[in-house]
Design an enzyme around this catalytic site. Sequence first.
Site, short mmCIF file in Angstrom:
data_model
loop_
_atom_site.label_atom_id
_atom_site.label_comp_id
_atom_site.label_asym_id
_atom_site.label_seq_id
_atom_site.Cartn_x
_atom_site.Cartn_y
_atom_site.Cartn_z
N GLU A 155 0.82 -1.22 0.00
CA GLU A 155 0.00 0.00 0.00
C GLU A 155 0.86 1.28 0.00
OE1 GLU A 155 -4.07 -1.72 2.07
OE2 GLU A 155 -2.71 -0.54 3.30
N GLU A 307 -6.84 -7.67 -1.25
CA GLU A 307 -7.38 -7.60 0.10
C GLU A 307 -8.85 -7.19 0.06
OE1 GLU A 307 -5.36 -5.23 2.99
OE2 GLU A 307 -3.37 -5.89 2.37
#
Length: 663
Positions: A155, A307
């Site tokens: 991320e 995710e």
Amino acid sequence: MSPGLHDLTRGRGLLFGGDYNPEQWPEEVWAEDVRLMKEAGVNLVTVGVFSWARIEPEPGARDFGWLDRVLDLLAGAGVAVDLATPTASPPPWLGHRWPQTLPVDESGHRLWYGSRNQFCPSSPVYRERALALVTDLAGRYAGHPALAMWHVGNEYGQVCHCDTTAEAFRAWLRARHGDLDGLNEAWGTVVWSQLYSSWEEVLPPRRAPYLVNPAQRLDFRRFCSDALLAHFRAERDVLRAHTPDIPITTNFMGFFPHADYWSWAAEEDVVCDDLYPDPADPRSHVRAALTHDLMRSLAGGPWMLMEQSVSAVNWRSHNLPKPPGRFRLESLQAVARGADGLCFFQWRASRTGAERFHSAMVPHAGPDTRLHREVRAHGAELRALAGVAGTRVPARVALVFDWPSWWAATERGLPSDRLDPVEELFRYYLPFWERGVSVDLAPPSADLSGYALVVAPALFVLGDDDAAALTSYVRAGGTLAVGPFSGVADRDARVHPGPFPAPLREVLGVRGEEWLPAPEDRQVPCAWTDGGAFTARLWTELVRAEGAEPVAVFAETGDPAVLRHPCGAGVAWYVATLPADDAVAALAGRLLADAGVTGALPGPPPPGVEAVRRGPVLFLLNHGDTAARVPIPGPARDLLTGAAADGAVTLAPQGVAALQTES
């Protein structure tokens, strides 16, 4: 063929699994984990995302023994590994011994370790330490039978304003603008006496008494994205040198403001996303669909959902759980929109740390639970969809979205801070979703010739070359629609001179004179010229028709609100306000009629039902609270149940059908 998602799905079908953090658990738990994974149909897990301190407990040390045993266990069970470079969160010793690696905020305050993501992307010490670890990781696990993909960092989105960053920013600016004269011209530094006389004076945009130069801030945002991308490339290149046949990825975060994913996507072998729809948002499924379409467009085909959550997250102020069946519906929605991988955060719920109340595939209560039974059932049904892996979602409509334009349009010092480019993108996307019309997203520089309809709801920044390409698209027969406050500024955020939208005036057939924000509590009355009324809000513009025909007007003044302009073999539309949602839906119908585009079904699906065609399969997903009967075009077989269908199917609430035409 270069390595990619096809290498992962070949022989496995759709990917199913999640983040696995065995370092959080005693070793005796690992065998149970692997047994449960195998029983649930898990075929891919991400390992090692936050394991830097476990692998390198002190500078220069290496402890790979535990990871060897984990990977051997997974390989023995036939579970493939997406092995992460654990560089997203350095261990405390890095920040303690080398505090210059820690990020500094725009007020000059250093941010400390004790959380995650605590590094300066421009720090040479961080880069050296990270690459040394990655080199050893790649050397050790190249050729390991469990290794199926590399996962770089996590991320990416770190921002730093320190002096090291300032040096790197200046180097980036020299490459972009050449010399100080070019920089001063691009940034318009004659305003407020900001003229730079030496490079050493140029800084990242730190906290100042009043508004900071918008061009400086725009370039800094570009630089931050590029600085992170440079680090991704550095790690990727180390991995590729050791394992040229293993695909490499990192995880995106949808419409994330700190990285320009159009520039990132081409550097990856697999495009992945992390997405957590809010159960409290009644339109979360449509926002998810838009984000999935963005990922598919970035990938140019199949992508992977890295995710998602099986139930509640832990980071909202009030974390609603997902009702039974919701995570399955959301997961299959991603498949329908091009995902070949469905992974979750995380496999086993953490007992400690900041994410101990984030849901997991194995909850705190263990495997004998409703939630884990749903996980196992979902893993089983995904095997029935193995044939859709690698297939594509055809789209004849494109929405134009540009990160630098988004950044520039959300600066301070504009006529209004109520114009949200991403929200406007969503408002125009919604009626296409409701009609079952598939949509791609594209940057303004893309080749748009394959689309019948192109919509740019909010394109504040527009270069002359991209404007010329949009004009050529219309002249060649395309249908283009442009929203308000578009084509206002060039790539350095300088306002285009003359009537707006200057670079698109010819193709749109309009001449804009004044931006006129409306009071927030006022509904602006408008009327279609062929009958019917609607309202708009927040924003109006004074525009004149120069060849275009008004399709709607502001009722109080009679000035154009929506205009249509035949140009060459195509048609261009301009919308000079923010119509209410029902008016945007009506406008979408007119645009689709102009472009000759229809949806996946002969007519619009019932309210709440999503219809998407992927390859030979028609996906129908019921996001509503009641059963829905959906007419279908001809006989088909539901891949999920094996049942035959002809004429129509009935979907239970949160029900899904994956219909393959019988032939």
